[in-house]
Design an enzyme around this catalytic site. Structure first.
Site, PDB file in Angstrom:
ATOM      1  CG  ASP A 236      -1.894   1.154   1.204  1.00 49.06           C
ATOM      2  OD1 ASP A 236      -2.990   0.969   0.661  1.00 49.06           O
ATOM      3  OD2 ASP A 236      -1.565   2.239   1.729  1.00 49.06           O
ATOM      4  CG  LEU A 237       1.657   3.177  -3.624  1.00 50.85           C
ATOM      5  CD1 LEU A 237       1.487   3.993  -4.900  1.00 50.85           C
ATOM      6  CD2 LEU A 237       3.085   2.671  -3.511  1.00 50.85           C
ATOM      7  CG  ASP A 283      -3.168   3.549  -2.408  1.00 49.42           C
ATOM      8  OD1 ASP A 283      -4.121   2.777  -2.223  1.00 49.42           O
ATOM      9  OD2 ASP A 283      -2.712   4.282  -1.512  1.00 49.42           O
TER      10      ASP A 283
END
Length: 633
Positions: A236-237, A283
């Site tokens: 996960d960004l 994302d």
């Protein structure tokens, strides 16, 4: 061309069988008429060559040829077809004069039957088939035509017409075959396009969520058969949502494309046969690591991913700094099925984002115990009598200068018949996971409004809303209806929202805040400084109050950085006309420091611990005012 090669290569051995068997039959007939070198040795040598070529083609069926090899073998077959046709035709013409009429008739029969059989075997290789037709038939047509006998001339004309018909058949068949192959190629291309569309993420060109789970099932099957382990990870960004909200979706898409490119480079350079990558959505990216998922290998993969994603991302004339939180689950220690592996990787991701962003967390036995506890808690919550079991505690918010109570913050409490007292840090996330948070919010807000109605004016109530309350327009309408039915003046009510809740859906959160503000409800930004893009939220939201998180107050007397941060935030609130409330005040020293910085409102254990609704009445009595400083209730 490959289709042609695959087709005629299956028929070449049959061609050599026809050629050899017919030639040996003619050789047997002419053995008593022609010299031995012509009737025996020459056909035996040519047949031996045919036999060797037939064996080679039979063995070649199991081989895979490159494009260059296919082209080379097709050219060689064409040349060899011309050479063998010339050799066998010359042999037939030399043999013809030695025989009696019956033997000569066999030569004609031999040439016609052999040519037809060979041509049909070579129909997929048009140049070779045309060469065989022309090189075998034209010499005999000319020979018979000029022989002078009427029957031979008729035979020459017949052979000419048959040859012309065979050429026409070859041309038509070749054209139809090319169309068929082209149609099959187009069908295959469309099928591949459909497969790519169904399994490829159109933005990043990585594999998509559907492909990821298909590959996960396949990897699991191989692992069960081989007895080997592998790992499933979710990336996960960190910091992407603020970029997307601030700069727009077009910029966000460019950041995702660049992030995917970097991740692809990492996975391609990190034992590329062991790491497969996909975009799961938004994302989030997923990977399957098929190597030995030990701590050293996973740490190395994590370091490579973090190094790649922490490089600045270009956003117009500026740059954005992102990171990655990674949750990992391993087979077979974490789970033995695909769904369980993914769920546990997702749980590990959730935990690392809560506790230590920018790191990798591998699912462990401790996490399994937490999941079981969560399931127990969720089950109890789903079967709870919310109205009877939920209650509120109230913590006063104090005017620092006068010491007077200006408001109370409502804090949720849950007492279960068998589990006992369950803290809000446990049951609020459980309510969010199970979708019960809206019911919990409405139950608690109803109780809070009832309590506020009994308090003297202008005393206010501060109530916390969750991210789910703000992200659902219908829930916002229901909250407004509750306020209207309560008979409480909305101007005595403050809703506290967190930066994390705003980041979850900034647009809907702002719309809900504007709606509440329009009816007179105050809006407070809670836990300020612990979320994302705080100044952006202060600028965009219709705020009345800002609450400084307790983490900045704990060491404010000894930590110069904390002191400067709080001082700056108090000044910011003054400049923007916001009321600044400092949370977590526990000592006289902290209060003196905050008072010197210009703090006007505070709450914390120094003044009072959270109290029951009945205790609020006692707290508000005039004779209790002298004992409030340093009170412990």
């Amino acid at each position: 061309m490959r289709a042609q090669f695959n087709a005629f290569s299956k028929q070449i051995p049959l061609l050599y069988f026809i050629l050899t068997s017919n030639s040996l039959a003619a050789s047997y007939t002419f053995a008593r008429f022609a010299p031995a070198w012509l009737s025996i040795y020459a056909p035996v040598m040519l047949s031996a060559l045919c036999f060797l070529r037939a064996v080679w083609w039979l063995r070649a069926r199991s081989r895979q040829f490159s494009d260059a090899e296919v082209l080379r073998h097709m050219r060689m077959t064409t040349v060899l077809a011309a050479a063998l046709t010339l050799a066998f035709t010359t042999w037939g013409l030399l043999l013809y004069p030695y025989g009696d009429p019956y033997a000569q008739g066999q030569v004609v029969f031999y040439m016609a039957l052999t040519v037809i059989g060979c041509v049909f075997c070579l129909m997929h290789l048009r140049p070779a088939a045309l060469l065989v037709t022309l090189m075998a038939n034209i010499p005999f047509i000319l020979y018979f035509f000029f022989e002078g006998h009427a029957s031979l001339r008729a035979m020459a004309v017949n052979l000419l017409l048959v040859s012309a018909a065979m050429v026409m058949i070859l041309l038509v068949y070749s054209r139809d075959f090319e169309r068929l192959v082209a149609s099959q190629a187009e069908t295959r291309r469309l099928s591949e396009d459909n497969f790519r569309i169904a399994n490829c993420d159109s933005l990043t060109e990585l594999a998509n969520r559907r492909w990821f789970f298909t590959e996960l099932d396949a990897t699991l099957g191989v692992a069960k058969a081989d007895g080997k382990g592998f790992a499933v990870g979710i990336i996960d960004l960190d910091g992407f949502k603020p970029v997307n909200d601030t700069y727009g979706h077009a910029t966000g898409d460019r950041v995702l494309v660049e992030a995917a490119r970097r991740l692809r480079a990492v996975c391609g350079g990190h034992a590329s046969d062991q790491v497969t990558l996909a975009r799961l959505g938004g994302d989030e990216f997923g990977f399957i690591y098929t190597g030995n998922p030990n701590a050293t290998a996973l740490d190395a993969l994590n370091a490579a991913i973090q190094s790649a994603l922490r490089q600045p991302f270009a956003i117009g004339a500026s740059h954005a700094l992102l990171g990655a939180s990674i949750g990992v689950a391993c087979y077979p220690s974490s789970s033995r099925d695909a769904e369980g592996l993914f769920e546990r990787a997702d749980y590990a991701l959730y935990q690392v984002k809560r506790r230590q962003r920018g790191q990798m967390l591998v699912f462990s036995a401790e996490h399994e115990g937490e999941i079981n506890a969560h399931r127990t808690l969720e089950h109890a919550l789903q079967n709870a009598d919310l109205d009877a079991e939920l209650s509120l505690a109230f913590q006063p918010i104090i005017d620092v200068a006068s010491g007077e109570t200006t408001a109370f913050e409502a804090l949720a409490r849950w007492t279960h018949p068998t589990l006992g007292a369950v803290g809000p840090d446990a049951f609020i996330p459980a309510a969010e996971r199970t979708g019960m948070i809206r019911q919990v919010t409405k139950t608690l807000l109803t109780k809070a409004l009832a309590a506020l109605k009994t308090w003297p004016e202008p005393l206010r109530l501060s109530f916390n809303l969750s991210a789910h309350d703000l992200s659902d327009a219908e829930t916002a309408v229901q909250i407004i209806a509750l306020i209207n039915r309560s008979g409480v003046n909305p101007r005595r009510l403050d809703f506290e929202i967190t930066e994390t809740a705003i980041a979850n859906d900034a647009r809907q959160a702002r719309a809900a805040a504007v709606t509440f503000k329009a009816m007179g409800v105050g809006i407070s930004l809670d836990d300020f400084g612990t979320g994302y893009s705080s100044l952006s939220h202060v600028h965009k939201l219709p705020l009345d109050k800002l609450k400084i998180d307790r983490s900045f107050v704990t060491d404010i007397e000894h930590n110069g950085a904390s002191l400067k941060i709080v001082k700056s935030l108090i000044a910011l609130c003054a400049d923007m006309g916001l009321t600044c409330i400092v949370e977590g005040v526990e000592t006289e020293g902290q209060l003196r420091t905050l008072r010197a910085l210009g703090c006007r409102a505070a709450q914390g254990y120094y003044y009072a611990r959270p109290m029951s609704g009945d205790a609020v009445s006692a707290w508000l009595q005039p004779d209790a005012a002298d004992n409030r400083a340093g009170a412990r209730i």
